[in-house]
Structure formats: C-alpha cells, structure tokens
Write a protein that holds these residues in place. Sequence first.
Motif, short mmCIF file in Angstrom:
data_model
loop_
_atom_site.label_atom_id
_atom_site.label_comp_id
_atom_site.label_asym_id
_atom_site.label_seq_id
_atom_site.Cartn_x
_atom_site.Cartn_y
_atom_site.Cartn_z
N UNK A 168 0.80 -1.22 0.00
CA UNK A 168 0.00 0.00 0.00
C UNK A 168 0.84 1.27 0.00
N UNK A 169 2.06 1.19 0.51
CA UNK A 169 2.89 2.41 0.54
C UNK A 169 3.31 2.85 -0.87
N UNK A 170 3.17 1.95 -1.88
CA UNK A 170 3.51 2.32 -3.26
C UNK A 170 2.31 2.81 -4.05
N UNK A 171 1.11 2.60 -3.56
CA UNK A 171 -0.09 2.90 -4.34
C UNK A 171 -0.29 4.39 -4.67
N UNK A 172 0.17 5.32 -3.80
CA UNK A 172 0.05 6.74 -4.20
C UNK A 172 0.71 7.06 -5.53
N UNK A 173 1.75 6.29 -5.90
CA UNK A 173 2.43 6.53 -7.17
C UNK A 173 1.49 6.29 -8.35
N UNK A 174 0.62 5.31 -8.23
CA UNK A 174 -0.26 4.95 -9.34
C UNK A 174 -1.33 6.01 -9.59
N UNK A 175 -1.72 6.75 -8.56
CA UNK A 175 -2.81 7.72 -8.72
C UNK A 175 -2.32 9.17 -8.75
N UNK A 176 -1.05 9.41 -8.49
CA UNK A 176 -0.53 10.77 -8.45
C UNK A 176 -0.66 11.47 -9.80
N UNK A 177 -0.22 10.79 -10.86
CA UNK A 177 -0.25 11.39 -12.19
C UNK A 177 -1.64 11.72 -12.68
N UNK A 178 -2.57 10.77 -12.50
CA UNK A 178 -3.94 11.01 -12.99
C UNK A 178 -4.64 12.07 -12.15
N UNK A 179 -4.30 12.18 -10.88
CA UNK A 179 -4.88 13.21 -10.02
C UNK A 179 -4.34 14.58 -10.40
N UNK A 180 -3.06 14.65 -10.69
CA UNK A 180 -2.45 15.91 -11.13
C UNK A 180 -3.09 16.41 -12.41
N UNK A 181 -3.23 15.53 -13.40
CA UNK A 181 -3.83 15.96 -14.68
C UNK A 181 -5.31 16.31 -14.50
N UNK A 182 -5.98 15.67 -13.53
CA UNK A 182 -7.38 16.01 -13.25
C UNK A 182 -7.49 17.44 -12.72
N UNK A 183 -6.63 17.80 -11.75
CA UNK A 183 -6.64 19.15 -11.20
C UNK A 183 -6.41 20.19 -12.30
N UNK A 184 -5.43 19.94 -13.14
CA UNK A 184 -5.10 20.90 -14.21
C UNK A 184 -6.23 20.96 -15.23
N UNK A 185 -6.78 19.80 -15.58
CA UNK A 185 -7.89 19.75 -16.54
C UNK A 185 -9.09 20.52 -16.02
N UNK A 186 -9.37 20.36 -14.73
CA UNK A 186 -10.54 21.01 -14.12
C UNK A 186 -10.39 22.53 -14.14
N UNK A 187 -9.15 23.02 -14.08
CA UNK A 187 -8.93 24.46 -14.12
C UNK A 187 -9.06 25.03 -15.53
N UNK A 188 -9.00 24.16 -16.53
CA UNK A 188 -9.01 24.61 -17.93
C UNK A 188 -10.33 24.37 -18.64
N UNK A 189 -11.09 23.37 -18.18
CA UNK A 189 -12.34 23.05 -18.87
C UNK A 189 -13.24 22.26 -17.92
N UNK A 190 -14.45 21.96 -18.37
CA UNK A 190 -15.35 21.12 -17.58
C UNK A 190 -14.91 19.66 -17.70
N UNK A 191 -14.73 19.01 -16.56
CA UNK A 191 -14.24 17.63 -16.55
C UNK A 191 -15.27 16.73 -15.89
N UNK A 192 -15.50 15.58 -16.49
CA UNK A 192 -16.42 14.59 -15.94
C UNK A 192 -15.74 13.88 -14.76
#
Length: 300
Positions: free
Chosen positions: A12-36
Amino acid sequence: MKLKYWFYAARFHTLPLSVSGITLSFFISKSRTNVDFITYVLCFITALLLQILANFSNDYGDSITGVDNFKRIGPKRTIQCGFISFLEMKKAIYLFSILSFISGLLLIFQAISCKNIFIFFLYFIGIVICIYSSIKYSIGYNPYGYIVGMGDLFVFIFFGIFSVEGSYFLYTHTLHMDMFLLSLSVGLLNVAVLNINNMRDMDNDCKNKKYTIPVWLGIKYAKLYHIIIIFISILLGCIFVFLNKKTIYQCILFILIIIFLIFHIKKIIYINKKKLFNSELKKLVIIIFLYVLSIGVGFL
C-alpha cells in the motif's frame, strides 16, 4: 487473518504513485475546462487495480526466480514467507487482470465516444498493454524487469506519459505540450523510486541474474544516475510552473518540494548501508505525492 497478508502483498505504501499522475492531470484539466468526475474516478480505480496487479505479479515472479529470498534486504514478500501460496497468488493475478480490464473498458466507454473508433481502439489496446506489462515485469520467460534499463523505461512511460498525458486526454480530449513536459517530470521521479529499490537490492539481484541499472552501473554511478534524473525532473517541473504560473503560493509550494528533493539527494549520496534505502524510498513516494499536490492544487 489472511486478509492482512493480501494488504501487505499489495504494498500500500507504493499505491500513491499509481494515482498521483492522474490526479495531477485532473486538477489541471478542471482548471481549464469542464471535466467529468466519473472519468476521474474510473481512472483512479483502474490505476489502483493495475498497480496492485503489478505488485502481486512481482511477488509471484520474483519468488519463482529466486530473487525473493532471505538474503533480500527489502521488505519480505508474502510468498517467500509462506503467508500466501503460489496457487492463491496466481488466482489473485487472474482476478485483478479481469478487474483491471473491466474497469479500463468502462473508463474508455465513459470518456471516449464510440464514434471516434480510432481513439477508442487506441485506448483499448493501451489497457491490454498495461495489463500485460504489469504481469510481464517479473513473470514468464525473460521478464523485462530483469533486463538492464527496461524496468526504468516502462515505469517512465506508464507512470509518467500514460498517467499524466494519457489521462489528460481522457479528461479534455486535447493534447498540450506543457502537459507532456509535466508527464516527463513525473515519470522521472517514479523512475527514481524504482532506482532506490534497485540500489537496495543490487547485490541479491546480481546473484540471481536480475540485471537492473544499479547492477550494471555499480552503486557509485547508480547514485549519480539518481541525481541526474531528479534534477532533470525538477528542471521540467520548473518550466511547467513558469509557463502556467497563477499565484505566488504555487511557486512557494513548488520551491518547498525542490528543497525536500535536495535533502533526499543528500541522504542518497551518503547512504553506505543498503538497508537505509528503505526509508528513503518511502520518503520519496511521499515527496512525489506532495509534488503533485503542489502543482495541481495551485491550479485550483
């Protein structure tokens, strides 16, 4: 209870690595357009399932080849210690392969119109490749994790380019060069995590014919390699922040992360006992997660 050993095998200590990238792009996407938001949730679930699949496969494959043994410095594996049998782990690998495929399929149905058949087919193939690569890292004939540099390359692609740029396209249906630069930065940081793991286990890996970058370079140059990839990552991150600077707080947060990374590098340079790499590996996972938040939250 056996459940606790499955949690242990999932690492479990490695699992943040798997979701870090997609969470980062979600934050940036949300600031630029409407995201589902449902697309993000499915991305999150798929990434977690693939990471757990990879960890289970690694436990299984390294136990078969003998890389996991009682001379290994890193955390003991569940099959190695007899907590989970080969058959039980094999069934778990099949189960998480199916779950990853179903989750990935739901994701591309949700995010991409079936009318856009080429993009749909491209992501479908991508899901299959992700599942295959999660297993093939340490299982089967000539696993690529045992070939010099291949583990680093695949981590760079899947945890960097696929995770950040690939999910950004699912959110926005557009591609941006600045996001590509950011995906390279995140990918290199994830390679640094793998490199710590490989520096820690290099002696045992060498004896068992697992030829990683540290085995090939030796500890001195493996540390230099570690420093170089982190500094390149910082440089790419700086370019992204410069191109997208919104507030002074964003810059301050990013500078704090750079300071953490510099302290991390200093620790790596002076480590002379390989078991000390364990604590630095866990610290770097946390730093990467903070790195993602420092950039992503700044956009919100």
